[in-house]
Motif scaffolding. Sequence first.
Motif, PDB file in Angstrom:
ATOM      1  N   TYR A 321       0.890  -0.615  -0.019  1.00 34.47           N
ATOM      2  CA  TYR A 321       0.359  -0.135   0.401  1.00 34.47           C
ATOM      3  C   TYR A 321       1.229   0.959   0.223  1.00 34.47           C
ATOM      4  N   ASP A 322       0.807   2.012  -1.016  1.00 37.05           N
ATOM      5  CA  ASP A 322       0.706   3.458  -0.926  1.00 37.05           C
ATOM      6  C   ASP A 322       0.507   4.476  -0.660  1.00 37.05           C
ATOM      7  N   PRO A 323       0.298   4.992   0.755  1.00 39.12           N
ATOM      8  CA  PRO A 323      -0.649   5.767   1.477  1.00 39.12           C
ATOM      9  C   PRO A 323      -0.261   7.525   0.312  1.00 39.12           C
ATOM     10  N   LYS A 324       0.565   7.782  -0.474  1.00 44.72           N
ATOM     11  CA  LYS A 324       0.630   8.629  -1.852  1.00 44.72           C
ATOM     12  C   LYS A 324      -0.003   8.351  -2.509  1.00 44.72           C
ATOM     13  N   ASN A 325      -0.712   7.563  -2.741  1.00 43.20           N
ATOM     14  CA  ASN A 325      -1.162   7.109  -3.816  1.00 43.20           C
ATOM     15  C   ASN A 325      -2.023   5.914  -3.841  1.00 43.20           C
ATOM     16  N   PRO A 326      -3.228   6.147  -2.957  1.00 47.56           N
ATOM     17  CA  PRO A 326      -3.914   5.312  -1.856  1.00 47.56           C
ATOM     18  C   PRO A 326      -5.040   4.064  -2.555  1.00 47.56           C
ATOM     19  N   SER A 327      -4.929   4.606  -4.005  1.00 46.10           N
ATOM     20  CA  SER A 327      -5.883   3.279  -5.389  1.00 46.10           C
ATOM     21  C   SER A 327      -5.084   2.694  -6.083  1.00 46.10           C
ATOM     22  N   LYS A 328      -3.938   2.812  -6.244  1.00 47.25           N
ATOM     23  CA  LYS A 328      -2.816   1.640  -6.842  1.00 47.25           C
ATOM     24  C   LYS A 328      -2.762   0.695  -6.087  1.00 47.25           C
ATOM     25  N   ASN A 329      -3.469  -0.920  -7.127  1.00 43.78           N
ATOM     26  CA  ASN A 329      -2.611  -2.101  -6.814  1.00 43.78           C
ATOM     27  C   ASN A 329      -4.043  -2.775  -5.466  1.00 43.78           C
ATOM     28  N   VAL A 485     -14.979  12.526   9.548  1.00 47.06           N
ATOM     29  CA  VAL A 485     -15.055  11.664   8.631  1.00 47.06           C
ATOM     30  C   VAL A 485     -14.106  12.396   7.942  1.00 47.06           C
ATOM     31  N   TYR A 486     -13.176  11.636   7.285  1.00 49.94           N
ATOM     32  CA  TYR A 486     -11.932  11.772   6.534  1.00 49.94           C
ATOM     33  C   TYR A 486     -12.106  11.282   5.157  1.00 49.94           C
ATOM     34  N   GLY A 487     -12.117  11.364   3.974  1.00 50.68           N
ATOM     35  CA  GLY A 487     -11.732  11.835   2.372  1.00 50.68           C
ATOM     36  C   GLY A 487     -10.986  11.622   1.888  1.00 50.68           C
ATOM     37  N   ILE A 488     -10.520  11.644   0.907  1.00 49.60           N
ATOM     38  CA  ILE A 488      -9.326  11.369  -0.439  1.00 49.60           C
ATOM     39  C   ILE A 488      -7.988  12.230  -0.117  1.00 49.60           C
ATOM     40  N   THR A 489      -6.786  11.481   0.005  1.00 45.07           N
ATOM     41  CA  THR A 489      -5.772  11.890   0.092  1.00 45.07           C
ATOM     42  C   THR A 489      -5.094  12.729  -0.613  1.00 45.07           C
ATOM     43  N   TYR A 490      -4.920  13.880  -1.638  1.00 41.21           N
ATOM     44  CA  TYR A 490      -4.136  14.891  -2.805  1.00 41.21           C
ATOM     45  C   TYR A 490      -3.333  15.474  -2.022  1.00 41.21           C
ATOM     46  N   GLN A 491      -2.791  15.818  -2.718  1.00 48.87           N
ATOM     47  CA  GLN A 491      -1.421  16.599  -2.865  1.00 48.87           C
ATOM     48  C   GLN A 491      -1.786  18.319  -3.219  1.00 48.87           C
ATOM     49  N   ASN A 492      -1.146  18.878  -1.428  1.00 47.94           N
ATOM     50  CA  ASN A 492      -1.279  20.589  -2.036  1.00 47.94           C
ATOM     51  C   ASN A 492      -0.714  21.297  -3.011  1.00 47.94           C
ATOM     52  N   ASN A 493      -0.631  22.534  -3.161  1.00 42.02           N
ATOM     53  CA  ASN A 493      -0.103  23.010  -3.465  1.00 42.02           C
ATOM     54  C   ASN A 493       1.636  23.127  -3.740  1.00 42.02           C
ATOM     55  N   ASN A 494       1.576  22.622  -2.534  1.00 47.37           N
ATOM     56  CA  ASN A 494       3.451  22.650  -1.968  1.00 47.37           C
ATOM     57  C   ASN A 494       3.487  21.369  -1.859  1.00 47.37           C
ATOM     58  N   GLY A 495       3.263  20.052  -2.732  1.00 44.12           N
ATOM     59  CA  GLY A 495       3.194  18.855  -2.854  1.00 44.12           C
ATOM     60  C   GLY A 495       2.761  18.261  -1.242  1.00 44.12           C
ATOM     61  N   ALA A 497       1.339  16.187   0.707  1.00 42.53           N
ATOM     62  CA  ALA A 497      -0.337  14.540   1.144  1.00 42.53           C
ATOM     63  C   ALA A 497      -0.703  15.102   2.095  1.00 42.53           C
ATOM     64  N   VAL A 498      -2.578  15.550   1.611  1.00 38.59           N
ATOM     65  CA  VAL A 498      -3.132  16.122   2.543  1.00 38.59           C
ATOM     66  C   VAL A 498      -4.282  15.286   2.276  1.00 38.59           C
ATOM     67  N   VAL A 499      -4.508  14.836   3.891  1.00 39.55           N
ATOM     68  CA  VAL A 499      -5.986  14.201   3.842  1.00 39.55           C
ATOM     69  C   VAL A 499      -6.951  14.534   4.435  1.00 39.55           C
ATOM     70  N   VAL A 500      -7.947  14.813   3.495  1.00 41.94           N
ATOM     71  CA  VAL A 500      -9.529  15.727   3.685  1.00 41.94           C
ATOM     72  C   VAL A 500     -10.289  15.562   4.434  1.00 41.94           C
ATOM     73  N   GLU A 501     -10.775  16.425   4.903  1.00 49.21           N
ATOM     74  CA  GLU A 501     -11.421  16.454   7.075  1.00 49.21           C
ATOM     75  C   GLU A 501     -12.719  16.933   6.353  1.00 49.21           C
ATOM     76  N   ALA A 502     -13.899  16.177   6.290  1.00 45.08           N
ATOM     77  CA  ALA A 502     -15.544  17.027   5.690  1.00 45.08           C
ATOM     78  C   ALA A 502     -14.992  17.517   7.359  1.00 45.08           C
ATOM     79  N   ALA A 503     -16.532  19.126   6.441  1.00 50.12           N
ATOM     80  CA  ALA A 503     -16.403  20.053   7.552  1.00 50.12           C
ATOM     81  C   ALA A 503     -18.133  19.465   8.089  1.00 50.12           C
ATOM     82  N   SER A 504     -17.626  18.942   9.485  1.00 50.40           N
ATOM     83  CA  SER A 504     -18.692  18.599   9.779  1.00 50.40           C
ATOM     84  C   SER A 504     -18.054  18.490  12.117  1.00 50.40           C
TER      85      SER A 504
END
Length: 536
Positions: A321-329, A485-495, A497-504
Amino acid sequence: MNFYKYLYQRGNWIFSFGLFSLMLMGCDKNLLDAVPTDRLSENIFWKSQADAELAANALYNDLDGAEIFYSDALTDIAHVNQPFAVDAYIELGTYDASSSRLYNTWSSAYKGIGAANYFLANVGKIEGSRDEALIARFIGEARVLRAYQYIKLAYLFGGVPLVKAPLTLEEGRAVQRADLKEIYDFIDTELELAAASLPESYSSNDIGRITRWAALGLKARSDLYAGRFAAAAKAAKTIIDSKRFELYPLYANLFTYAAENNKEVLLDKQFLENIYTQSVFNLLAPYSQQNGQSTYVPTKALTDSYETSSGLVITDANSGYDPKNPSKNRDPRLALSIFLDGDPLPNGAIFRPAPNSGTADAVGSTYIASTTGFNIKKYIDKKDLANPSKSGLNIMLLRYAEILLTYAEAKIELGEIDGSVYDAINQIRNSRTDVKLPIISNQVNQEQLRQLVRRERTVELAFEGLHLADIRRWKTAEKVVPGKVYGITYQNNNGEAVVVEAASESRVFDAKKHYLWPIPQREINLNPNLKQNPNW
């Protein structure tokens, strides 16, 4: 031709409204003094076998359709996307007996029960020439459709009023809650009786009606929910041994028009495009797709449940598992069930949900866009893009994959682990063309198998309205529901890896009371005999 297309072409579609009028009129016989011009009257109905068929047909309207989707959003695997929606208060644990979700669920279930009771109380009035086997079949259908509602009520509310016949208003205000065991006993008996009178299959215009196998499948489900594992395994094994069902070869197409009425389906609610429709595309699709509503969205907790392609959970150091590319393999069902970053969308665009993507689907771009960055892919067929609120796509309520997993789970809980258990699980994991995970060997012990089959139920049946019942009966809700509640992992503008936290706010699940919903307050106001569930 499906069942509902047949009903429409026969001109029987309006009958469901007529039946409801008959049910209301049955509450006050004085209404029958005049022959109505806008509805069916008991004075002219229940005369012929055709009337019985019309009445049986109308009962199918009370099966769940798009209603199945909300319940998963009250669990760990999905989220109510808009914080002001009534379901969001259930997530947050701030709801009470006045919730409209609770009342609507209760009242719609008893509407279906009432319709079935009315049918069963009156079908014997049919006069003249009649096919007794056909009438018995209609009775079997009614019994199954009534039992379907009681299964739902039992896991949501516990013991509920067990109503087996039409009630007067006075009788309705005096009913009491039955013991939960009595409810499950009744469901068992009804489904066994029904199975004996129902055919094994239908052809042509009758495809979509209740079969013997649907009755037995619902019995397997009910027995599993009740902890009656031997009975659940027996009912599921009867279906497996029939050799009538198999897993649809392409999971990718299973929830599309292309797979309707396939050999995996035991029970579905059938729809007819632009005539008898559902609005799942509108309800679940990403915001960019004809203003899809993203009403319920997947969570990181669910996506983390999918194994890697090596057959290991993502927390295993050897999983790859690659936390920076969580949907791979990953388990292919992840990408086949959920819209992930980079996926093509029905309108030809690419799904880009990252907050910095600048697209309509970007997290935070609008309150309608998914707050987790994930969207449900099941039932989103591009054929519905042009008219997303008038889909004719059938919604599956019971399929063979559930039967296999029910059998496996029941046998595991019984401690009767043999080759048939591994075979049932491995069919789910490895028999489809597009789902190939490593098979499970007989080296796995009971506790490992228990966790495995629960994970398989979670990912295989995600967004099919079953997970809420599962985490209640497993008694895991208090562990998996509370928190952020958490969501996707994405690359912010500084490169980074950030995990989205639902605004709730954080989800809440109080084990002292939330394993059962409260009886709707409106019902208790009408009938004080309905004692409330503990701590409500």
